[in-house]
Design a protein around this motif. Structure first.
Motif, PDB file in Angstrom:
ATOM      1  N   GLY A   1      53.379  43.250  40.092  1.00 49.54           N
ATOM      2  CA  GLY A   1      53.912  43.011  41.433  1.00 49.54           C
ATOM      3  C   GLY A   1      53.109  43.659  42.531  1.00 49.54           C
ATOM      4  N   ALA A   2      51.778  43.624  42.409  1.00 49.02           N
ATOM      5  CA  ALA A   2      50.907  44.228  43.432  1.00 49.02           C
ATOM      6  C   ALA A   2      49.710  43.318  43.656  1.00 49.02           C
ATOM      7  CB  ALA A   2      50.446  45.614  42.990  1.00 49.02           C
ATOM      8  N   HIS A   3      49.108  43.379  44.826  1.00 46.29           N
ATOM      9  CA  HIS A   3      47.936  42.572  45.132  1.00 46.29           C
ATOM     10  C   HIS A   3      46.747  43.080  44.302  1.00 46.29           C
ATOM     11  CE1 HIS A   3      44.627  40.784  47.423  1.00 46.29           C
ATOM     12  NE2 HIS A   3      45.536  39.909  47.852  1.00 46.29           N
ATOM     13  N   PRO A   4      45.882  42.174  43.820  1.00 51.98           N
ATOM     14  CA  PRO A   4      44.743  42.609  43.006  1.00 51.98           C
ATOM     15  C   PRO A   4      43.886  43.689  43.656  1.00 51.98           C
ATOM     16  CG  PRO A   4      44.978  40.242  42.858  1.00 51.98           C
ATOM     17  CD  PRO A   4      45.973  40.700  43.886  1.00 51.98           C
ATOM     18  N   SER A   5      43.584  43.549  44.946  1.00 49.48           N
ATOM     19  CA  SER A   5      42.747  44.556  45.594  1.00 49.48           C
ATOM     20  C   SER A   5      43.441  45.913  45.642  1.00 49.48           C
ATOM     21  CB  SER A   5      42.371  44.103  47.005  1.00 49.48           C
ATOM     22  OG  SER A   5      43.526  43.932  47.807  1.00 49.48           O
TER      23      SER A   5
END
Length: 260
Positions: free
Chosen positions: A186-190
């Motif tokens: 549940g987090a952005h890849p960057s």
């Protein structure tokens, strides 16, 4: 390339691998292990960064590197080789709270600790596994005693980075994309890459490569062919394994296996 390398896996509890090597020019890139690393320098000296902090490993001292913390290494004396002996021990060998303390203080200056590790190597060289096992118990007790009273300042396991590391550990062979990890966590890849790199000192893909090389070296020491090992640990083929193996260990998989 390694001037000399020998590695083997004794049948001693907690002891994952023994490595003896001599290097003239090889420089270890930043990488990590899943094991505790006990390093003795027999000749020369090694400059290394542990969690981005500079240190030097020299004869007469014992260096303890904790699992899952990035480090590199190179000769500290230009043009002169260094000769080392290493014990790799399971990550459960010391308690988890010892990780931060050894990041702060990787050099064990008390002479009895280095002497105790030398006795373990002597027992292993003589084939006395019971003596080696008994010696490791003594080393464990010495290190626990040395670590007492030194509260850690290092706390790498921020929750998101730790969860990504656990995900990578579960998928060492199969691998996982950043997109898949982002969906699971549940987090952005960057954001995942930044969090992991800040916590552990290297990018997720380099961590995964380190784990695969560690797995490969154990399989090679079990006598398996490099071509089979490459695919079994998640590399595309043997040249792919060889490229990363040589970058991390300064020798090829075949030469490593021959030195066993």
């Amino acid at each position: 390339m390694a001037d000399r390398v020998r590695a083997w896996q004794p049948d001693v509890p907690h002891l994952r691998e023994v490595l003896h090597a001599e290097f003239t020019e090889h420089a270890y890139p930043s990488h990590t292990h899943s094991d505790w690393t006990l390093l003795l320098i027999d000749a020369g000296a090694v400059s290394y960064a542990l969690d981005r902090r500079p240190h030097t490993a020299e004869p007469a001292t014992l260096t303890v590197l904790p699992p899952h913390v990035a480090h590199d290494g190179r000769t500290a004396r230009e043009g002169r080789p260094f000769r080392k002996r290493v014990l790799y021990l399971a990550d459960s060998w010391l308690p988890v709270e010892a990780v931060g303390r050894t990041v702060d203080r990787p050099t064990v200056v008390r002479s009895d600790a280095a002497a105790a590790v030398r006795r373990v190597h002597a027992a292993l060289g003589g084939g006395d596994l019971f003596e080696a096992e008994s010696g490791l118990v003594g080393v464990h007790d010495l290190l626990r005693e040395d670590l007492q009273g030194h509260p850690p300042s290092h706390a790498p396991d921020v929750p998101l980075a730790r969860r990504l590391r656990e995900l990578l550990d579960e998928a060492v062979v199969s691998g996982v994309t950043l997109g898949e990890a982002a969906r699971v966590l549940g987090a952005h890849p960057s954001h995942l890459v930044r969090s992991f790199s800040r916590a552990y000192g290297l990018a997720p893909h380099r961590y995964l490569t380190s784990r695969r090389v560690d797995l490969a070296r154990r399989m090679l020491l079990d006598g398996q062919r490099a071509a089979d090992v490459a695919v079994a640990v998640g590399f595309h083929d043997q040249p792919h394994l060889t490229r990363h193996f040589r970058a991390l260990l300064g020798t090829t998989p075949d030469a490593f296996a021959r030195g066993a």
